[in-house]
Motif scaffolding. Structure first.
Motif, PDB file in Angstrom:
ATOM      1  N   ALA A 157      45.721   7.806  16.933  1.00 22.23           N
ATOM      2  CA  ALA A 157      45.057   8.985  16.563  1.00 22.23           C
ATOM      3  C   ALA A 157      45.653   9.895  17.317  1.00 22.23           C
ATOM      4  O   ALA A 157      45.752  11.361  16.915  1.00 22.23           O
ATOM      5  CB  ALA A 157      43.550   8.671  17.016  1.00 22.23           C
ATOM      6  N   LEU A 158      46.238  10.103  18.558  1.00 22.36           N
ATOM      7  CA  LEU A 158      47.063  11.011  19.087  1.00 22.36           C
ATOM      8  C   LEU A 158      48.204  11.551  18.476  1.00 22.36           C
ATOM      9  O   LEU A 158      48.341  12.606  18.468  1.00 22.36           O
ATOM     10  CB  LEU A 158      47.430  10.498  20.680  1.00 22.36           C
ATOM     11  CG  LEU A 158      45.879  10.399  21.613  1.00 22.36           C
ATOM     12  CD1 LEU A 158      46.613   9.816  22.974  1.00 22.36           C
ATOM     13  CD2 LEU A 158      45.433  11.827  22.042  1.00 22.36           C
ATOM     14  N   VAL A 159      48.884  10.559  17.894  1.00 21.45           N
ATOM     15  CA  VAL A 159      50.200  11.152  17.336  1.00 21.45           C
ATOM     16  C   VAL A 159      49.788  11.736  16.047  1.00 21.45           C
ATOM     17  O   VAL A 159      50.274  13.061  15.713  1.00 21.45           O
ATOM     18  CB  VAL A 159      51.048   9.616  16.816  1.00 21.45           C
ATOM     19  CG1 VAL A 159      52.005  10.017  15.903  1.00 21.45           C
ATOM     20  CG2 VAL A 159      51.641   8.910  18.118  1.00 21.45           C
ATOM     21  N   VAL A 160      48.764  11.150  15.433  1.00 22.69           N
ATOM     22  CA  VAL A 160      48.448  12.100  13.999  1.00 22.69           C
ATOM     23  C   VAL A 160      47.657  13.363  14.483  1.00 22.69           C
ATOM     24  O   VAL A 160      48.188  14.054  13.553  1.00 22.69           O
ATOM     25  CB  VAL A 160      47.542  10.991  13.160  1.00 22.69           C
ATOM     26  CG1 VAL A 160      47.061  11.828  11.915  1.00 22.69           C
ATOM     27  CG2 VAL A 160      48.107   9.773  12.717  1.00 22.69           C
ATOM     28  N   ASP A 161      47.135  13.400  15.391  1.00 24.32           N
ATOM     29  CA  ASP A 161      46.552  14.671  15.670  1.00 24.32           C
ATOM     30  C   ASP A 161      47.610  15.584  16.175  1.00 24.32           C
ATOM     31  O   ASP A 161      47.458  16.864  15.887  1.00 24.32           O
ATOM     32  CB  ASP A 161      45.675  14.329  16.763  1.00 24.32           C
ATOM     33  CG  ASP A 161      44.828  15.639  17.230  1.00 24.32           C
ATOM     34  OD1 ASP A 161      44.092  16.305  16.413  1.00 24.32           O
ATOM     35  OD2 ASP A 161      44.706  16.171  18.500  1.00 24.32           O
TER      36      ASP A 161
END
Length: 341
Positions: A157-161
Motif C-alpha cells: 500500500a505504501l509503494v502504490v501510494d
C-alpha cells in the motif's frame, strides 16, 4: 473421556538423556552437515541459528520427559531464540528435515541412554515428541506467514501510494525491494472499479494479484475508496494481460496507463490512467479495457494538460509539416463541418 497417561521412562533414563544433551546436539549438527544440502548452503549466522533451534528442541525434549503429566511440548520455547527472518531462509519442509535429523540422532543412541527395560518407552517418547513438534512448527510457520502477509500488504500500500503521489524516493525503492520489485522492468499502472465480493477489498486485491501472477507477471494491488488499482510489472503487453484478468475488476471501464521502464517512472503511468478513468465516460463506444492514450481527446477536453501536449506532439505537429498540408486542411474541414465532408 480422559486419555490414559503417557508412559514415561525411569529417572535413570531421563538423567542419562540430560547428561548426553551436549553430545546429542553435536551429533545432530554433524548429521545435518553431512545429510542436508540446504543446511550447508546457509550462512554461518543462519547455521548457528538452526543449531540453537536443534539444541532448544533437545532441551525441550528432556523437560518434557521429566513431567509425568500428558502436556504438549512448547514450540515457543524451541523457536524463541531464532529470529523471525529465519522462516524466510529455512522453509517448513527444511524445518521438518531438522526435526527428523534430531529424532534420528536420539533414536541412534537409545540403547546407550535408556535404562534396562526403557528402550521401547524412550523410542515411543521420541516419536511422540517429534510428532508434536512437527505440528507446532507448522503453527509457527503459519503465524509467521500471516504476520509477513500483513506486513507485505502494508508495504504494498505504501509503494502504490508513493506512485500515486509521485514520490519516487529512496524509501519507496527500499520498500519495493523488500517486496521483490527492486529490478522489475516494464511497469504499467491500471485502474478500474472495485468489485463487490464477500471477502471485501482484501479479497478483491488478492484475487487480482493471483490472476496476474497466474499469467506469469508481477502485480501490486490496493483498493482506494471505490477504485481497484494495480501496478503490473514484467510485460510490455499490459493491455493483453489486463484483458485476461478484467473480470477481477468491478463494472465500468478498466484503464491501462502507458508502460514505463521501471517503478520509479510509474507516476506518469498513474496520472494518465487516472485521468483516463475520469474521462472514459465521454467516449460512449470505448471498450471495457481501454488504454489511457486512446482517450487523449477526452482527457484533453477534460483539462488534462499532458494529454493536450501529447495530442500536439503526436498529431498536430506531424500534420503541420509542409508535406502534410493537404491532410491537415482535410482534417480541419472535417472537424469544422461537424464530422462531415
Amino acid at each position: 473421556m480422559s486419555h490414559p497417561p503417557r508412559p514415561t521412562p525411569s529417572r535413570e533414563t531421563t538423567r542419562a538423556v540430560e547428561r548426553g544433551a551436549g553430545e546429542l546436539s553435536t551429533l545432530a549438527a554433524q548429521r545435518m552437515e553431512e545429510n542436508l544440502g540446504w543446511y550447508r548452503r546457509l550462512s554461518a549466522e543462519e547455521r548457528s541459528q538452526v543449531g540453537l533451534v536443534a539444541q532448544a528442541g533437545i532441551s525441550q525434549f528432556i523437560s518434557w520427559l521429566r513431567h509425568d503429566e500428558d502436556h504438549a511440548p512448547s514450540a515457543i520455547s524451541i523457536f524463541a531464540n531464532a529470529p523471525q527472518e529465519l522462516t524466510r531462509s529455512v522453509s517448513l519442509r527444511q524445518t521438518l528435515d531438522l526435526v527428523r535429523t534430531v529424532v534420528d540422532v536420539v533414536e541412534s543412541r537409545v540403547e546407550s541412554l535408556a535404562g534396562r527395560g526403557d528402550e521401547q518407552v524412550l523410542r515411543e517418547s521420541v516419536l511422540r515428541f517429534s510428532r508434536e513438534i512437527a505440528f507446532a512448527a507448522a503453527e509457527v510457520y503459519a503465524g509467521a506467514a500471516e504476520a509477513r502477509g500483513a506486513w507485505d500488504a502494508r508495504l504494498e500500500a505504501l509503494v502504490v501510494d508513493a506512485v500515486l503521489r509521485g514520490e519516487a524516493d529512496d524509501s519507496m525503492q527500499s520498500r519495493a525491494t523488500a517486496l521483490g520489485w527492486g529490478d522489475v522492468a516494464h511497469v504499467t499502472f491500471v485502474v478500474g472499479s472495485t468489485p463487490v465480493t464477500d471477502g471485501g477489498p482484501a479479497a478483491a486485491v488478492d484475487t487480482l494479484r493471483r490472476a496476474v501472477q497466474h499469467h506469469g507477471f508481477e502485480a501490486l494491488a490496493i483498493v482506494q475508496r471505490s477504485r481497484l488499482i494495480a501496478i503490473i510489472g514484467g510485460t510490455e503487453e499490459a493491455t493483453s494481460v489486463v484483458t485476461r484478468v478484467a473480470d477481477c475488476f468491478g463494472s465500468g471501464h478498466v484503464v491501462v496507463g502507458p508502460t514505463v521502464p521501471h517503478l520509479f517512472a510509474a507516476g506518469r503511468s498513474a496520472r494518465a490512467a487516472l485521468s483516463g478513468l475520469s474521462a472514459a465516460a465521454a467516449w460512449p463506444g470505448a471498450p471495457r479495457v481501454v488504454e489511457a492514450d486512446a482517450l487523449l481527446p477526452e482527457r484533453a477536453l477534460a483539462g488534462d494538460q499532458p494529454a493536450r501536449r501529447l495530442l500536439i506532439d503526436r498529431i498536430h505537429r506531424p500534420l503541420g509539416r509542409s508535406t502534410q498540408t493537404p491532410l491537415l486542411e482535410t482534417a480541419t474541414a472535417y472537424l469544422e463541418s461537424g464530422g462531415a465532408l
